[in-house]
Design a protein around this motif. Structure first.
Motif, PDB file in Angstrom:
ATOM      1  N   ARG A  37       2.479   6.337  -7.052  1.00 12.33           N
ATOM      2  CA  ARG A  37       1.468   7.251  -7.605  1.00 12.33           C
ATOM      3  C   ARG A  37       1.965   8.689  -7.502  1.00 12.33           C
ATOM      4  NH1 ARG A  37      -0.494   6.060 -11.303  1.00 12.33           N
ATOM      5  NH2 ARG A  37      -2.173   7.590 -11.269  1.00 12.33           N
ATOM      6  N   ALA A  38       2.514   9.024  -6.352  1.00 14.11           N
ATOM      7  CA  ALA A  38       3.000  10.406  -6.159  1.00 14.11           C
ATOM      8  C   ALA A  38       4.122  10.715  -7.151  1.00 14.11           C
ATOM      9  CB  ALA A  38       3.483  10.595  -4.726  1.00 14.11           C
ATOM     10  N   VAL A  65       1.242   4.248  -2.886  1.00 16.21           N
ATOM     11  CA  VAL A  65       1.098   5.707  -2.676  1.00 16.21           C
ATOM     12  C   VAL A  65       2.336   6.433  -3.210  1.00 16.21           C
ATOM     13  CG1 VAL A  65       0.899   7.519  -0.912  1.00 16.21           C
ATOM     14  CG2 VAL A  65      -0.435   5.420  -0.693  1.00 16.21           C
ATOM     15  N   VAL A 117       1.984  14.053   1.505  1.00 14.94           N
ATOM     16  CA  VAL A 117       1.823  12.656   1.092  1.00 14.94           C
ATOM     17  C   VAL A 117       2.245  11.778   2.279  1.00 14.94           C
ATOM     18  CG1 VAL A 117       2.349  10.917  -0.658  1.00 14.94           C
ATOM     19  CG2 VAL A 117       2.404  13.350  -1.264  1.00 14.94           C
ATOM     20  N   ASN A 118       1.318  10.968   2.747  1.00 12.67           N
ATOM     21  CA  ASN A 118       1.549  10.171   3.967  1.00 12.67           C
ATOM     22  C   ASN A 118       1.468   8.677   3.655  1.00 12.67           C
ATOM     23  OD1 ASN A 118       1.417  12.628   5.587  1.00 12.67           O
ATOM     24  ND2 ASN A 118      -0.803  12.548   5.324  1.00 12.67           N
ATOM     25  N   PRO A 119       2.531   8.103   3.100  1.00  8.45           N
ATOM     26  CA  PRO A 119       2.442   6.686   2.681  1.00  8.45           C
ATOM     27  C   PRO A 119       2.255   5.710   3.829  1.00  8.45           C
ATOM     28  CG  PRO A 119       4.321   7.802   1.669  1.00  8.45           C
ATOM     29  CD  PRO A 119       3.822   8.697   2.745  1.00  8.45           C
ATOM     30  N   GLU A 144      -5.467  12.240   5.191  1.00 11.54           N
ATOM     31  CA  GLU A 144      -5.526  11.037   4.370  1.00 11.54           C
ATOM     32  C   GLU A 144      -4.153  10.842   3.741  1.00 11.54           C
ATOM     33  OE1 GLU A 144      -9.016  10.905   1.953  1.00 11.54           O
ATOM     34  OE2 GLU A 144     -10.156  11.901   3.519  1.00 11.54           O
ATOM     35  N   GLN A 145      -4.041   9.820   2.850  1.00  9.75           N
ATOM     36  CA  GLN A 145      -2.705   9.581   2.289  1.00  9.75           C
ATOM     37  C   GLN A 145      -2.238  10.761   1.441  1.00  9.75           C
ATOM     38  OE1 GLN A 145      -3.987   5.796   1.047  1.00  9.75           O
ATOM     39  NE2 GLN A 145      -2.595   4.710   2.413  1.00  9.75           N
ATOM     40  N   PHE A 146      -3.166  11.400   0.770  1.00 11.45           N
ATOM     41  CA  PHE A 146      -2.855  12.652   0.089  1.00 11.45           C
ATOM     42  C   PHE A 146      -3.722  13.730   0.740  1.00 11.45           C
ATOM     43  CE2 PHE A 146      -1.450   9.534  -2.941  1.00 11.45           C
ATOM     44  CZ  PHE A 146      -0.416  10.126  -3.632  1.00 11.45           C
ATOM     45  N   PHE A 190       6.641  14.290   1.262  1.00 10.07           N
ATOM     46  CA  PHE A 190       6.411  13.001   1.918  1.00 10.07           C
ATOM     47  C   PHE A 190       6.656  13.151   3.415  1.00 10.07           C
ATOM     48  CE2 PHE A 190       7.588  11.577  -2.398  1.00 10.07           C
ATOM     49  CZ  PHE A 190       6.549  10.671  -2.646  1.00 10.07           C
ATOM     50  N   ASN A 243       0.834  -1.213   0.000  1.00 12.11           N
ATOM     51  CA  ASN A 243       0.000   0.000   0.000  1.00 12.11           C
ATOM     52  C   ASN A 243       0.863   1.254   0.000  1.00 12.11           C
ATOM     53  OD1 ASN A 243      -2.274  -1.550   0.036  1.00 12.11           O
ATOM     54  ND2 ASN A 243      -2.679  -1.294   2.228  1.00 12.11           N
ATOM     55  N   ALA A 244       1.897   1.234   0.833  1.00 13.38           N
ATOM     56  CA  ALA A 244       2.768   2.415   0.931  1.00 13.38           C
ATOM     57  C   ALA A 244       3.500   2.638  -0.397  1.00 13.38           C
ATOM     58  CB  ALA A 244       3.764   2.235   2.067  1.00 13.38           C
TER      59      ALA A 244
END
Ligand SMILES: Cc1cc2nc3c(=O)[nH]c(=O)nc-3n(C[C@H](O)[C@H](O)[C@H](O)COP(=O)(O)O)c2cc1C
Ligand SMILES: Nc1ncnc2c1ncn2[C@@H]1O[C@H](COP(=O)(O)OP(=O)(O)OP(=O)(O)O)[C@@H](O)[C@H]1O
Ligand SMILES: [Mg+2]
Length: 499
Positions: A28-29, A25, A160-162, A145-147, A131, A21-22
């Motif tokens: 994608r970033a 993220v 950005v929070n992976p 959230e993650q973004f 990040f 998942n990380a």
């Protein structure tokens, strides 16, 4: 790439899911922003150390996906910023510089506060995303959230929070599985590191030793991640006392009822629970001061809970409880008390029994409760305990039958807790009269002055219909005296007793 290899070879399924998942993220970033447009906020803490290695792996995998990887990663390619402070631990500084050297990181050292430093950084560079090693349990993670775009008042960039959904356990599983270096303080009992002024080793890791110097086990030995911040000196102090201490000051206990739900506000659903709860509270002697309906929004919830918890003895909140994106009630309650949401293993156990095989992946997110202030109220009739955060009761009921059950258990439990007097019943009498408003207005105000301990209420069912006068109090004899006094002010027979 050694990090990717270590995780792929590990048989820790949960860690693999978190890692994937990380990495998703991060890649994608890196697809959304060019390498010049991203930065990494690194401070030598364990969470940012995890992120350092995830970024190394993520960059490598991103390049591979684009078909231009040669397998090596001589220099770390993401601009890395470190806000150095004179109150940082020397071990943290040493580790940060050491890591920079080991992994070919070009460190941008910033010696300003976060906001001004970021403003200068963003003015001088085309950075659009940063990040961060923020995790859901951190006090600053509430609502993120993650973004997540930076907050209003901060320079504009994407946070950005992976590893937002990683638990304490996940962090240590990763660092130990990948066998990477981390700051030495974590081997001396520190479990979360702030400044030298607000951080001490975690007492839960203290080893009983006869020698004069206290010894601590390493951070990864902490069995319950909820206590990660036990070595942090608490900042917030003024939290209203729990009901039962402060409440004795009032003759009448004050309650506030809060509903959370966009659907109630849009008129899509009918709020039956508020009505039912007000009746129930009144029937057991509480005075409901206010009911409010709020949007599914963390800040709206936290502001209202904060206000109500300080003026009422007890706040009852329902709606927005569960695992959906719109279920923000517990996060709002946590924010109101200035604590973080942290995975609660006991609560998780209940949820596991309840949803067992229907649940895939990490169940922790569903079992996040406000840390350090939550009491679970168990009752054999409930499949999941009631949640009490100081003087805030979070009800999971979604309809009146469920509320009935929760209420029954709650009243039993509070009585069991020795609080019978808190639930002392109100006595009341209702009188009906065909007198006009003008005729009753003045005598009623006078009655109010003569009987300040009796609540006098008036209402009517229609504009032209009779007036109903309601007398309420905790002493039956006083109510009878008030009724007698009222009757004496008028001709006989104008007031009819209602059942
Ligand atoms: C790179 C970076 C970006 C940040 N962005 C925000 C932000 O958008 N909004 C915010 O309220 N705080 C932001 N912060 C501050 C953190 O949320 C938080 O206050 C800080 O990390 C906690 O430090 P303290 O415990 O020393 O106060 C940011 C911090 C850093 C390092
Ligand atoms: N002084 C700083 N310089 C750069 N980034 C920082 C600084 N302080 C915090 N951050 C960013 O905020 C994130 C969250 O900080 P936090 O203190 O929760 O985690 P940590 O320091 O990595 O680990 P720990 O919880 O053990 O202290 C960090 O991972 C980092 O990305
Ligand atoms: Mg830290």
């Amino acid at each position: 790439m050694e990090i990717d290899k270590a995780i792929r070879e590990s048989d820790d399924k949960r860690l693999k899911t978190k890692y994937n998942n990380a990495i998703f993220v991060i890649t994608r970033a890196l697809s959304l922003y060019s390498i010049e447009e991203v930065a990494f906020s690194f401070n030598g803490g364990k969470d940012s150390t995890v992120l350092l290695h995830l970024l190394r792996a993520g960059y490598f995998l991103h390049k591979k996906e684009m078909g231009c990887s040669n397998g090596g990663l001589p220099n770390f390619p993401v601009r890395t910023i470190y806000f150095e402070s004179p109150s940082a631990f020397t071990e943290i500084n040493a580790f940060t510089y050491d890591a920079a050297q080991t992994y070919g990181i070009q460190l941008d050292i910033i010696r300003q506060d976060f906001k001004s430093g970021l403003e200068a950084l963003l003015t001088a560079n085309p950075i659009r995303a940063i990040f961060l090693g923020v995790r859901i349990g951190d006090p600053t993670a509430v609502g993120q959230e993650q973004f997540s775009p930076s907050s209003p008042g901060w320079p504009p960039f994407m946070r950005v929070n992976p590893i937002l959904d990683w638990s304490y356990r996940d962090v240590w599983a990763f660092l130990l599985t990948c066998k990477v270096k981390y700051c030495s303080l974590y081997d001396q009992g520190y479990t979360s590191i702030g400044s030298i002024h607000d951080t001490v080793p975690n007492a839960l890791l203290s080893v009983n030793d006869t020698s004069s110097k206290e010894k601590f086990k390493p951070a990864y030995m902490l069995s319950d991640g909820r206590s990660e911040r036990a070595g942090r000196v608490k900042k917030n102090a003024s939290i209203k006392n729990d009901v039962g201490s402060d409440s004795q000051k009032h003759e009448v206990l004050l309650a506030s009822v809060i509903a959370v739900g966009d659907e109630i506000l849009s008129g899509t659903v009918d709020d039956q629970l508020g009505l039912s709860l007000c009746k129930k509270l009144t029937s057991v002697g509480w005075s409901v001061q206010q009911t409010s309906v709020l949007r599914n929004d963390i800040d709206s919830v936290s502001e209202e809970v904060d206000r109500q918890r300080s003026i009422c003895d007890m706040v009852f909140i329902y709606g927005g409880v569960g695992p959906l994106h719109s279920d923000v009630t517990l996060a709002g309650v946590a924010k109101a008390f200035g604590v973080r949401l942290a995975p609660d293993e006991e609560f998780e156990e209940y949820l596991r029994h309840l949803i067992s095989e229907h649940c895939t992946g990490d169940r922790n997110e569903m079992a996040q409760l406000p840390e350090g202030i939550t009491e679970l109220l168990h009752h054999e009739k409930l499949s999941v305990p009631l949640i009490k955060c100081r003087n805030v009761i979070v009800l999971a009921a979604t309809n009146t039958e469920e509320l009935e059950k929760e209420w029954e258990c709650l009243t039993e439990l509070t009585k069991l807790g020795g609080s019978t007097s808190l639930m002392e019943l109100y006595a009341s009498r209702r009188l009906m009269t065909s007198l006009t408003d003008v005729e009753v207005a003045e005598p009623l105000s006078k009655l109010g002055l003569e009987f300040p301990d009796i609540y006098l209420g008036c209402y009517r069912k229609s504009r032209q219909g009779p007036i109903i006068i309601c007398l309420k109090g905790k002493d039956n004899a006083r109510i009878d005296s008030a009724v007698h006094a009222l009757r004496k002010k008028f001709k006989e027979g104008v007031f009819v007793d209602m059942k």
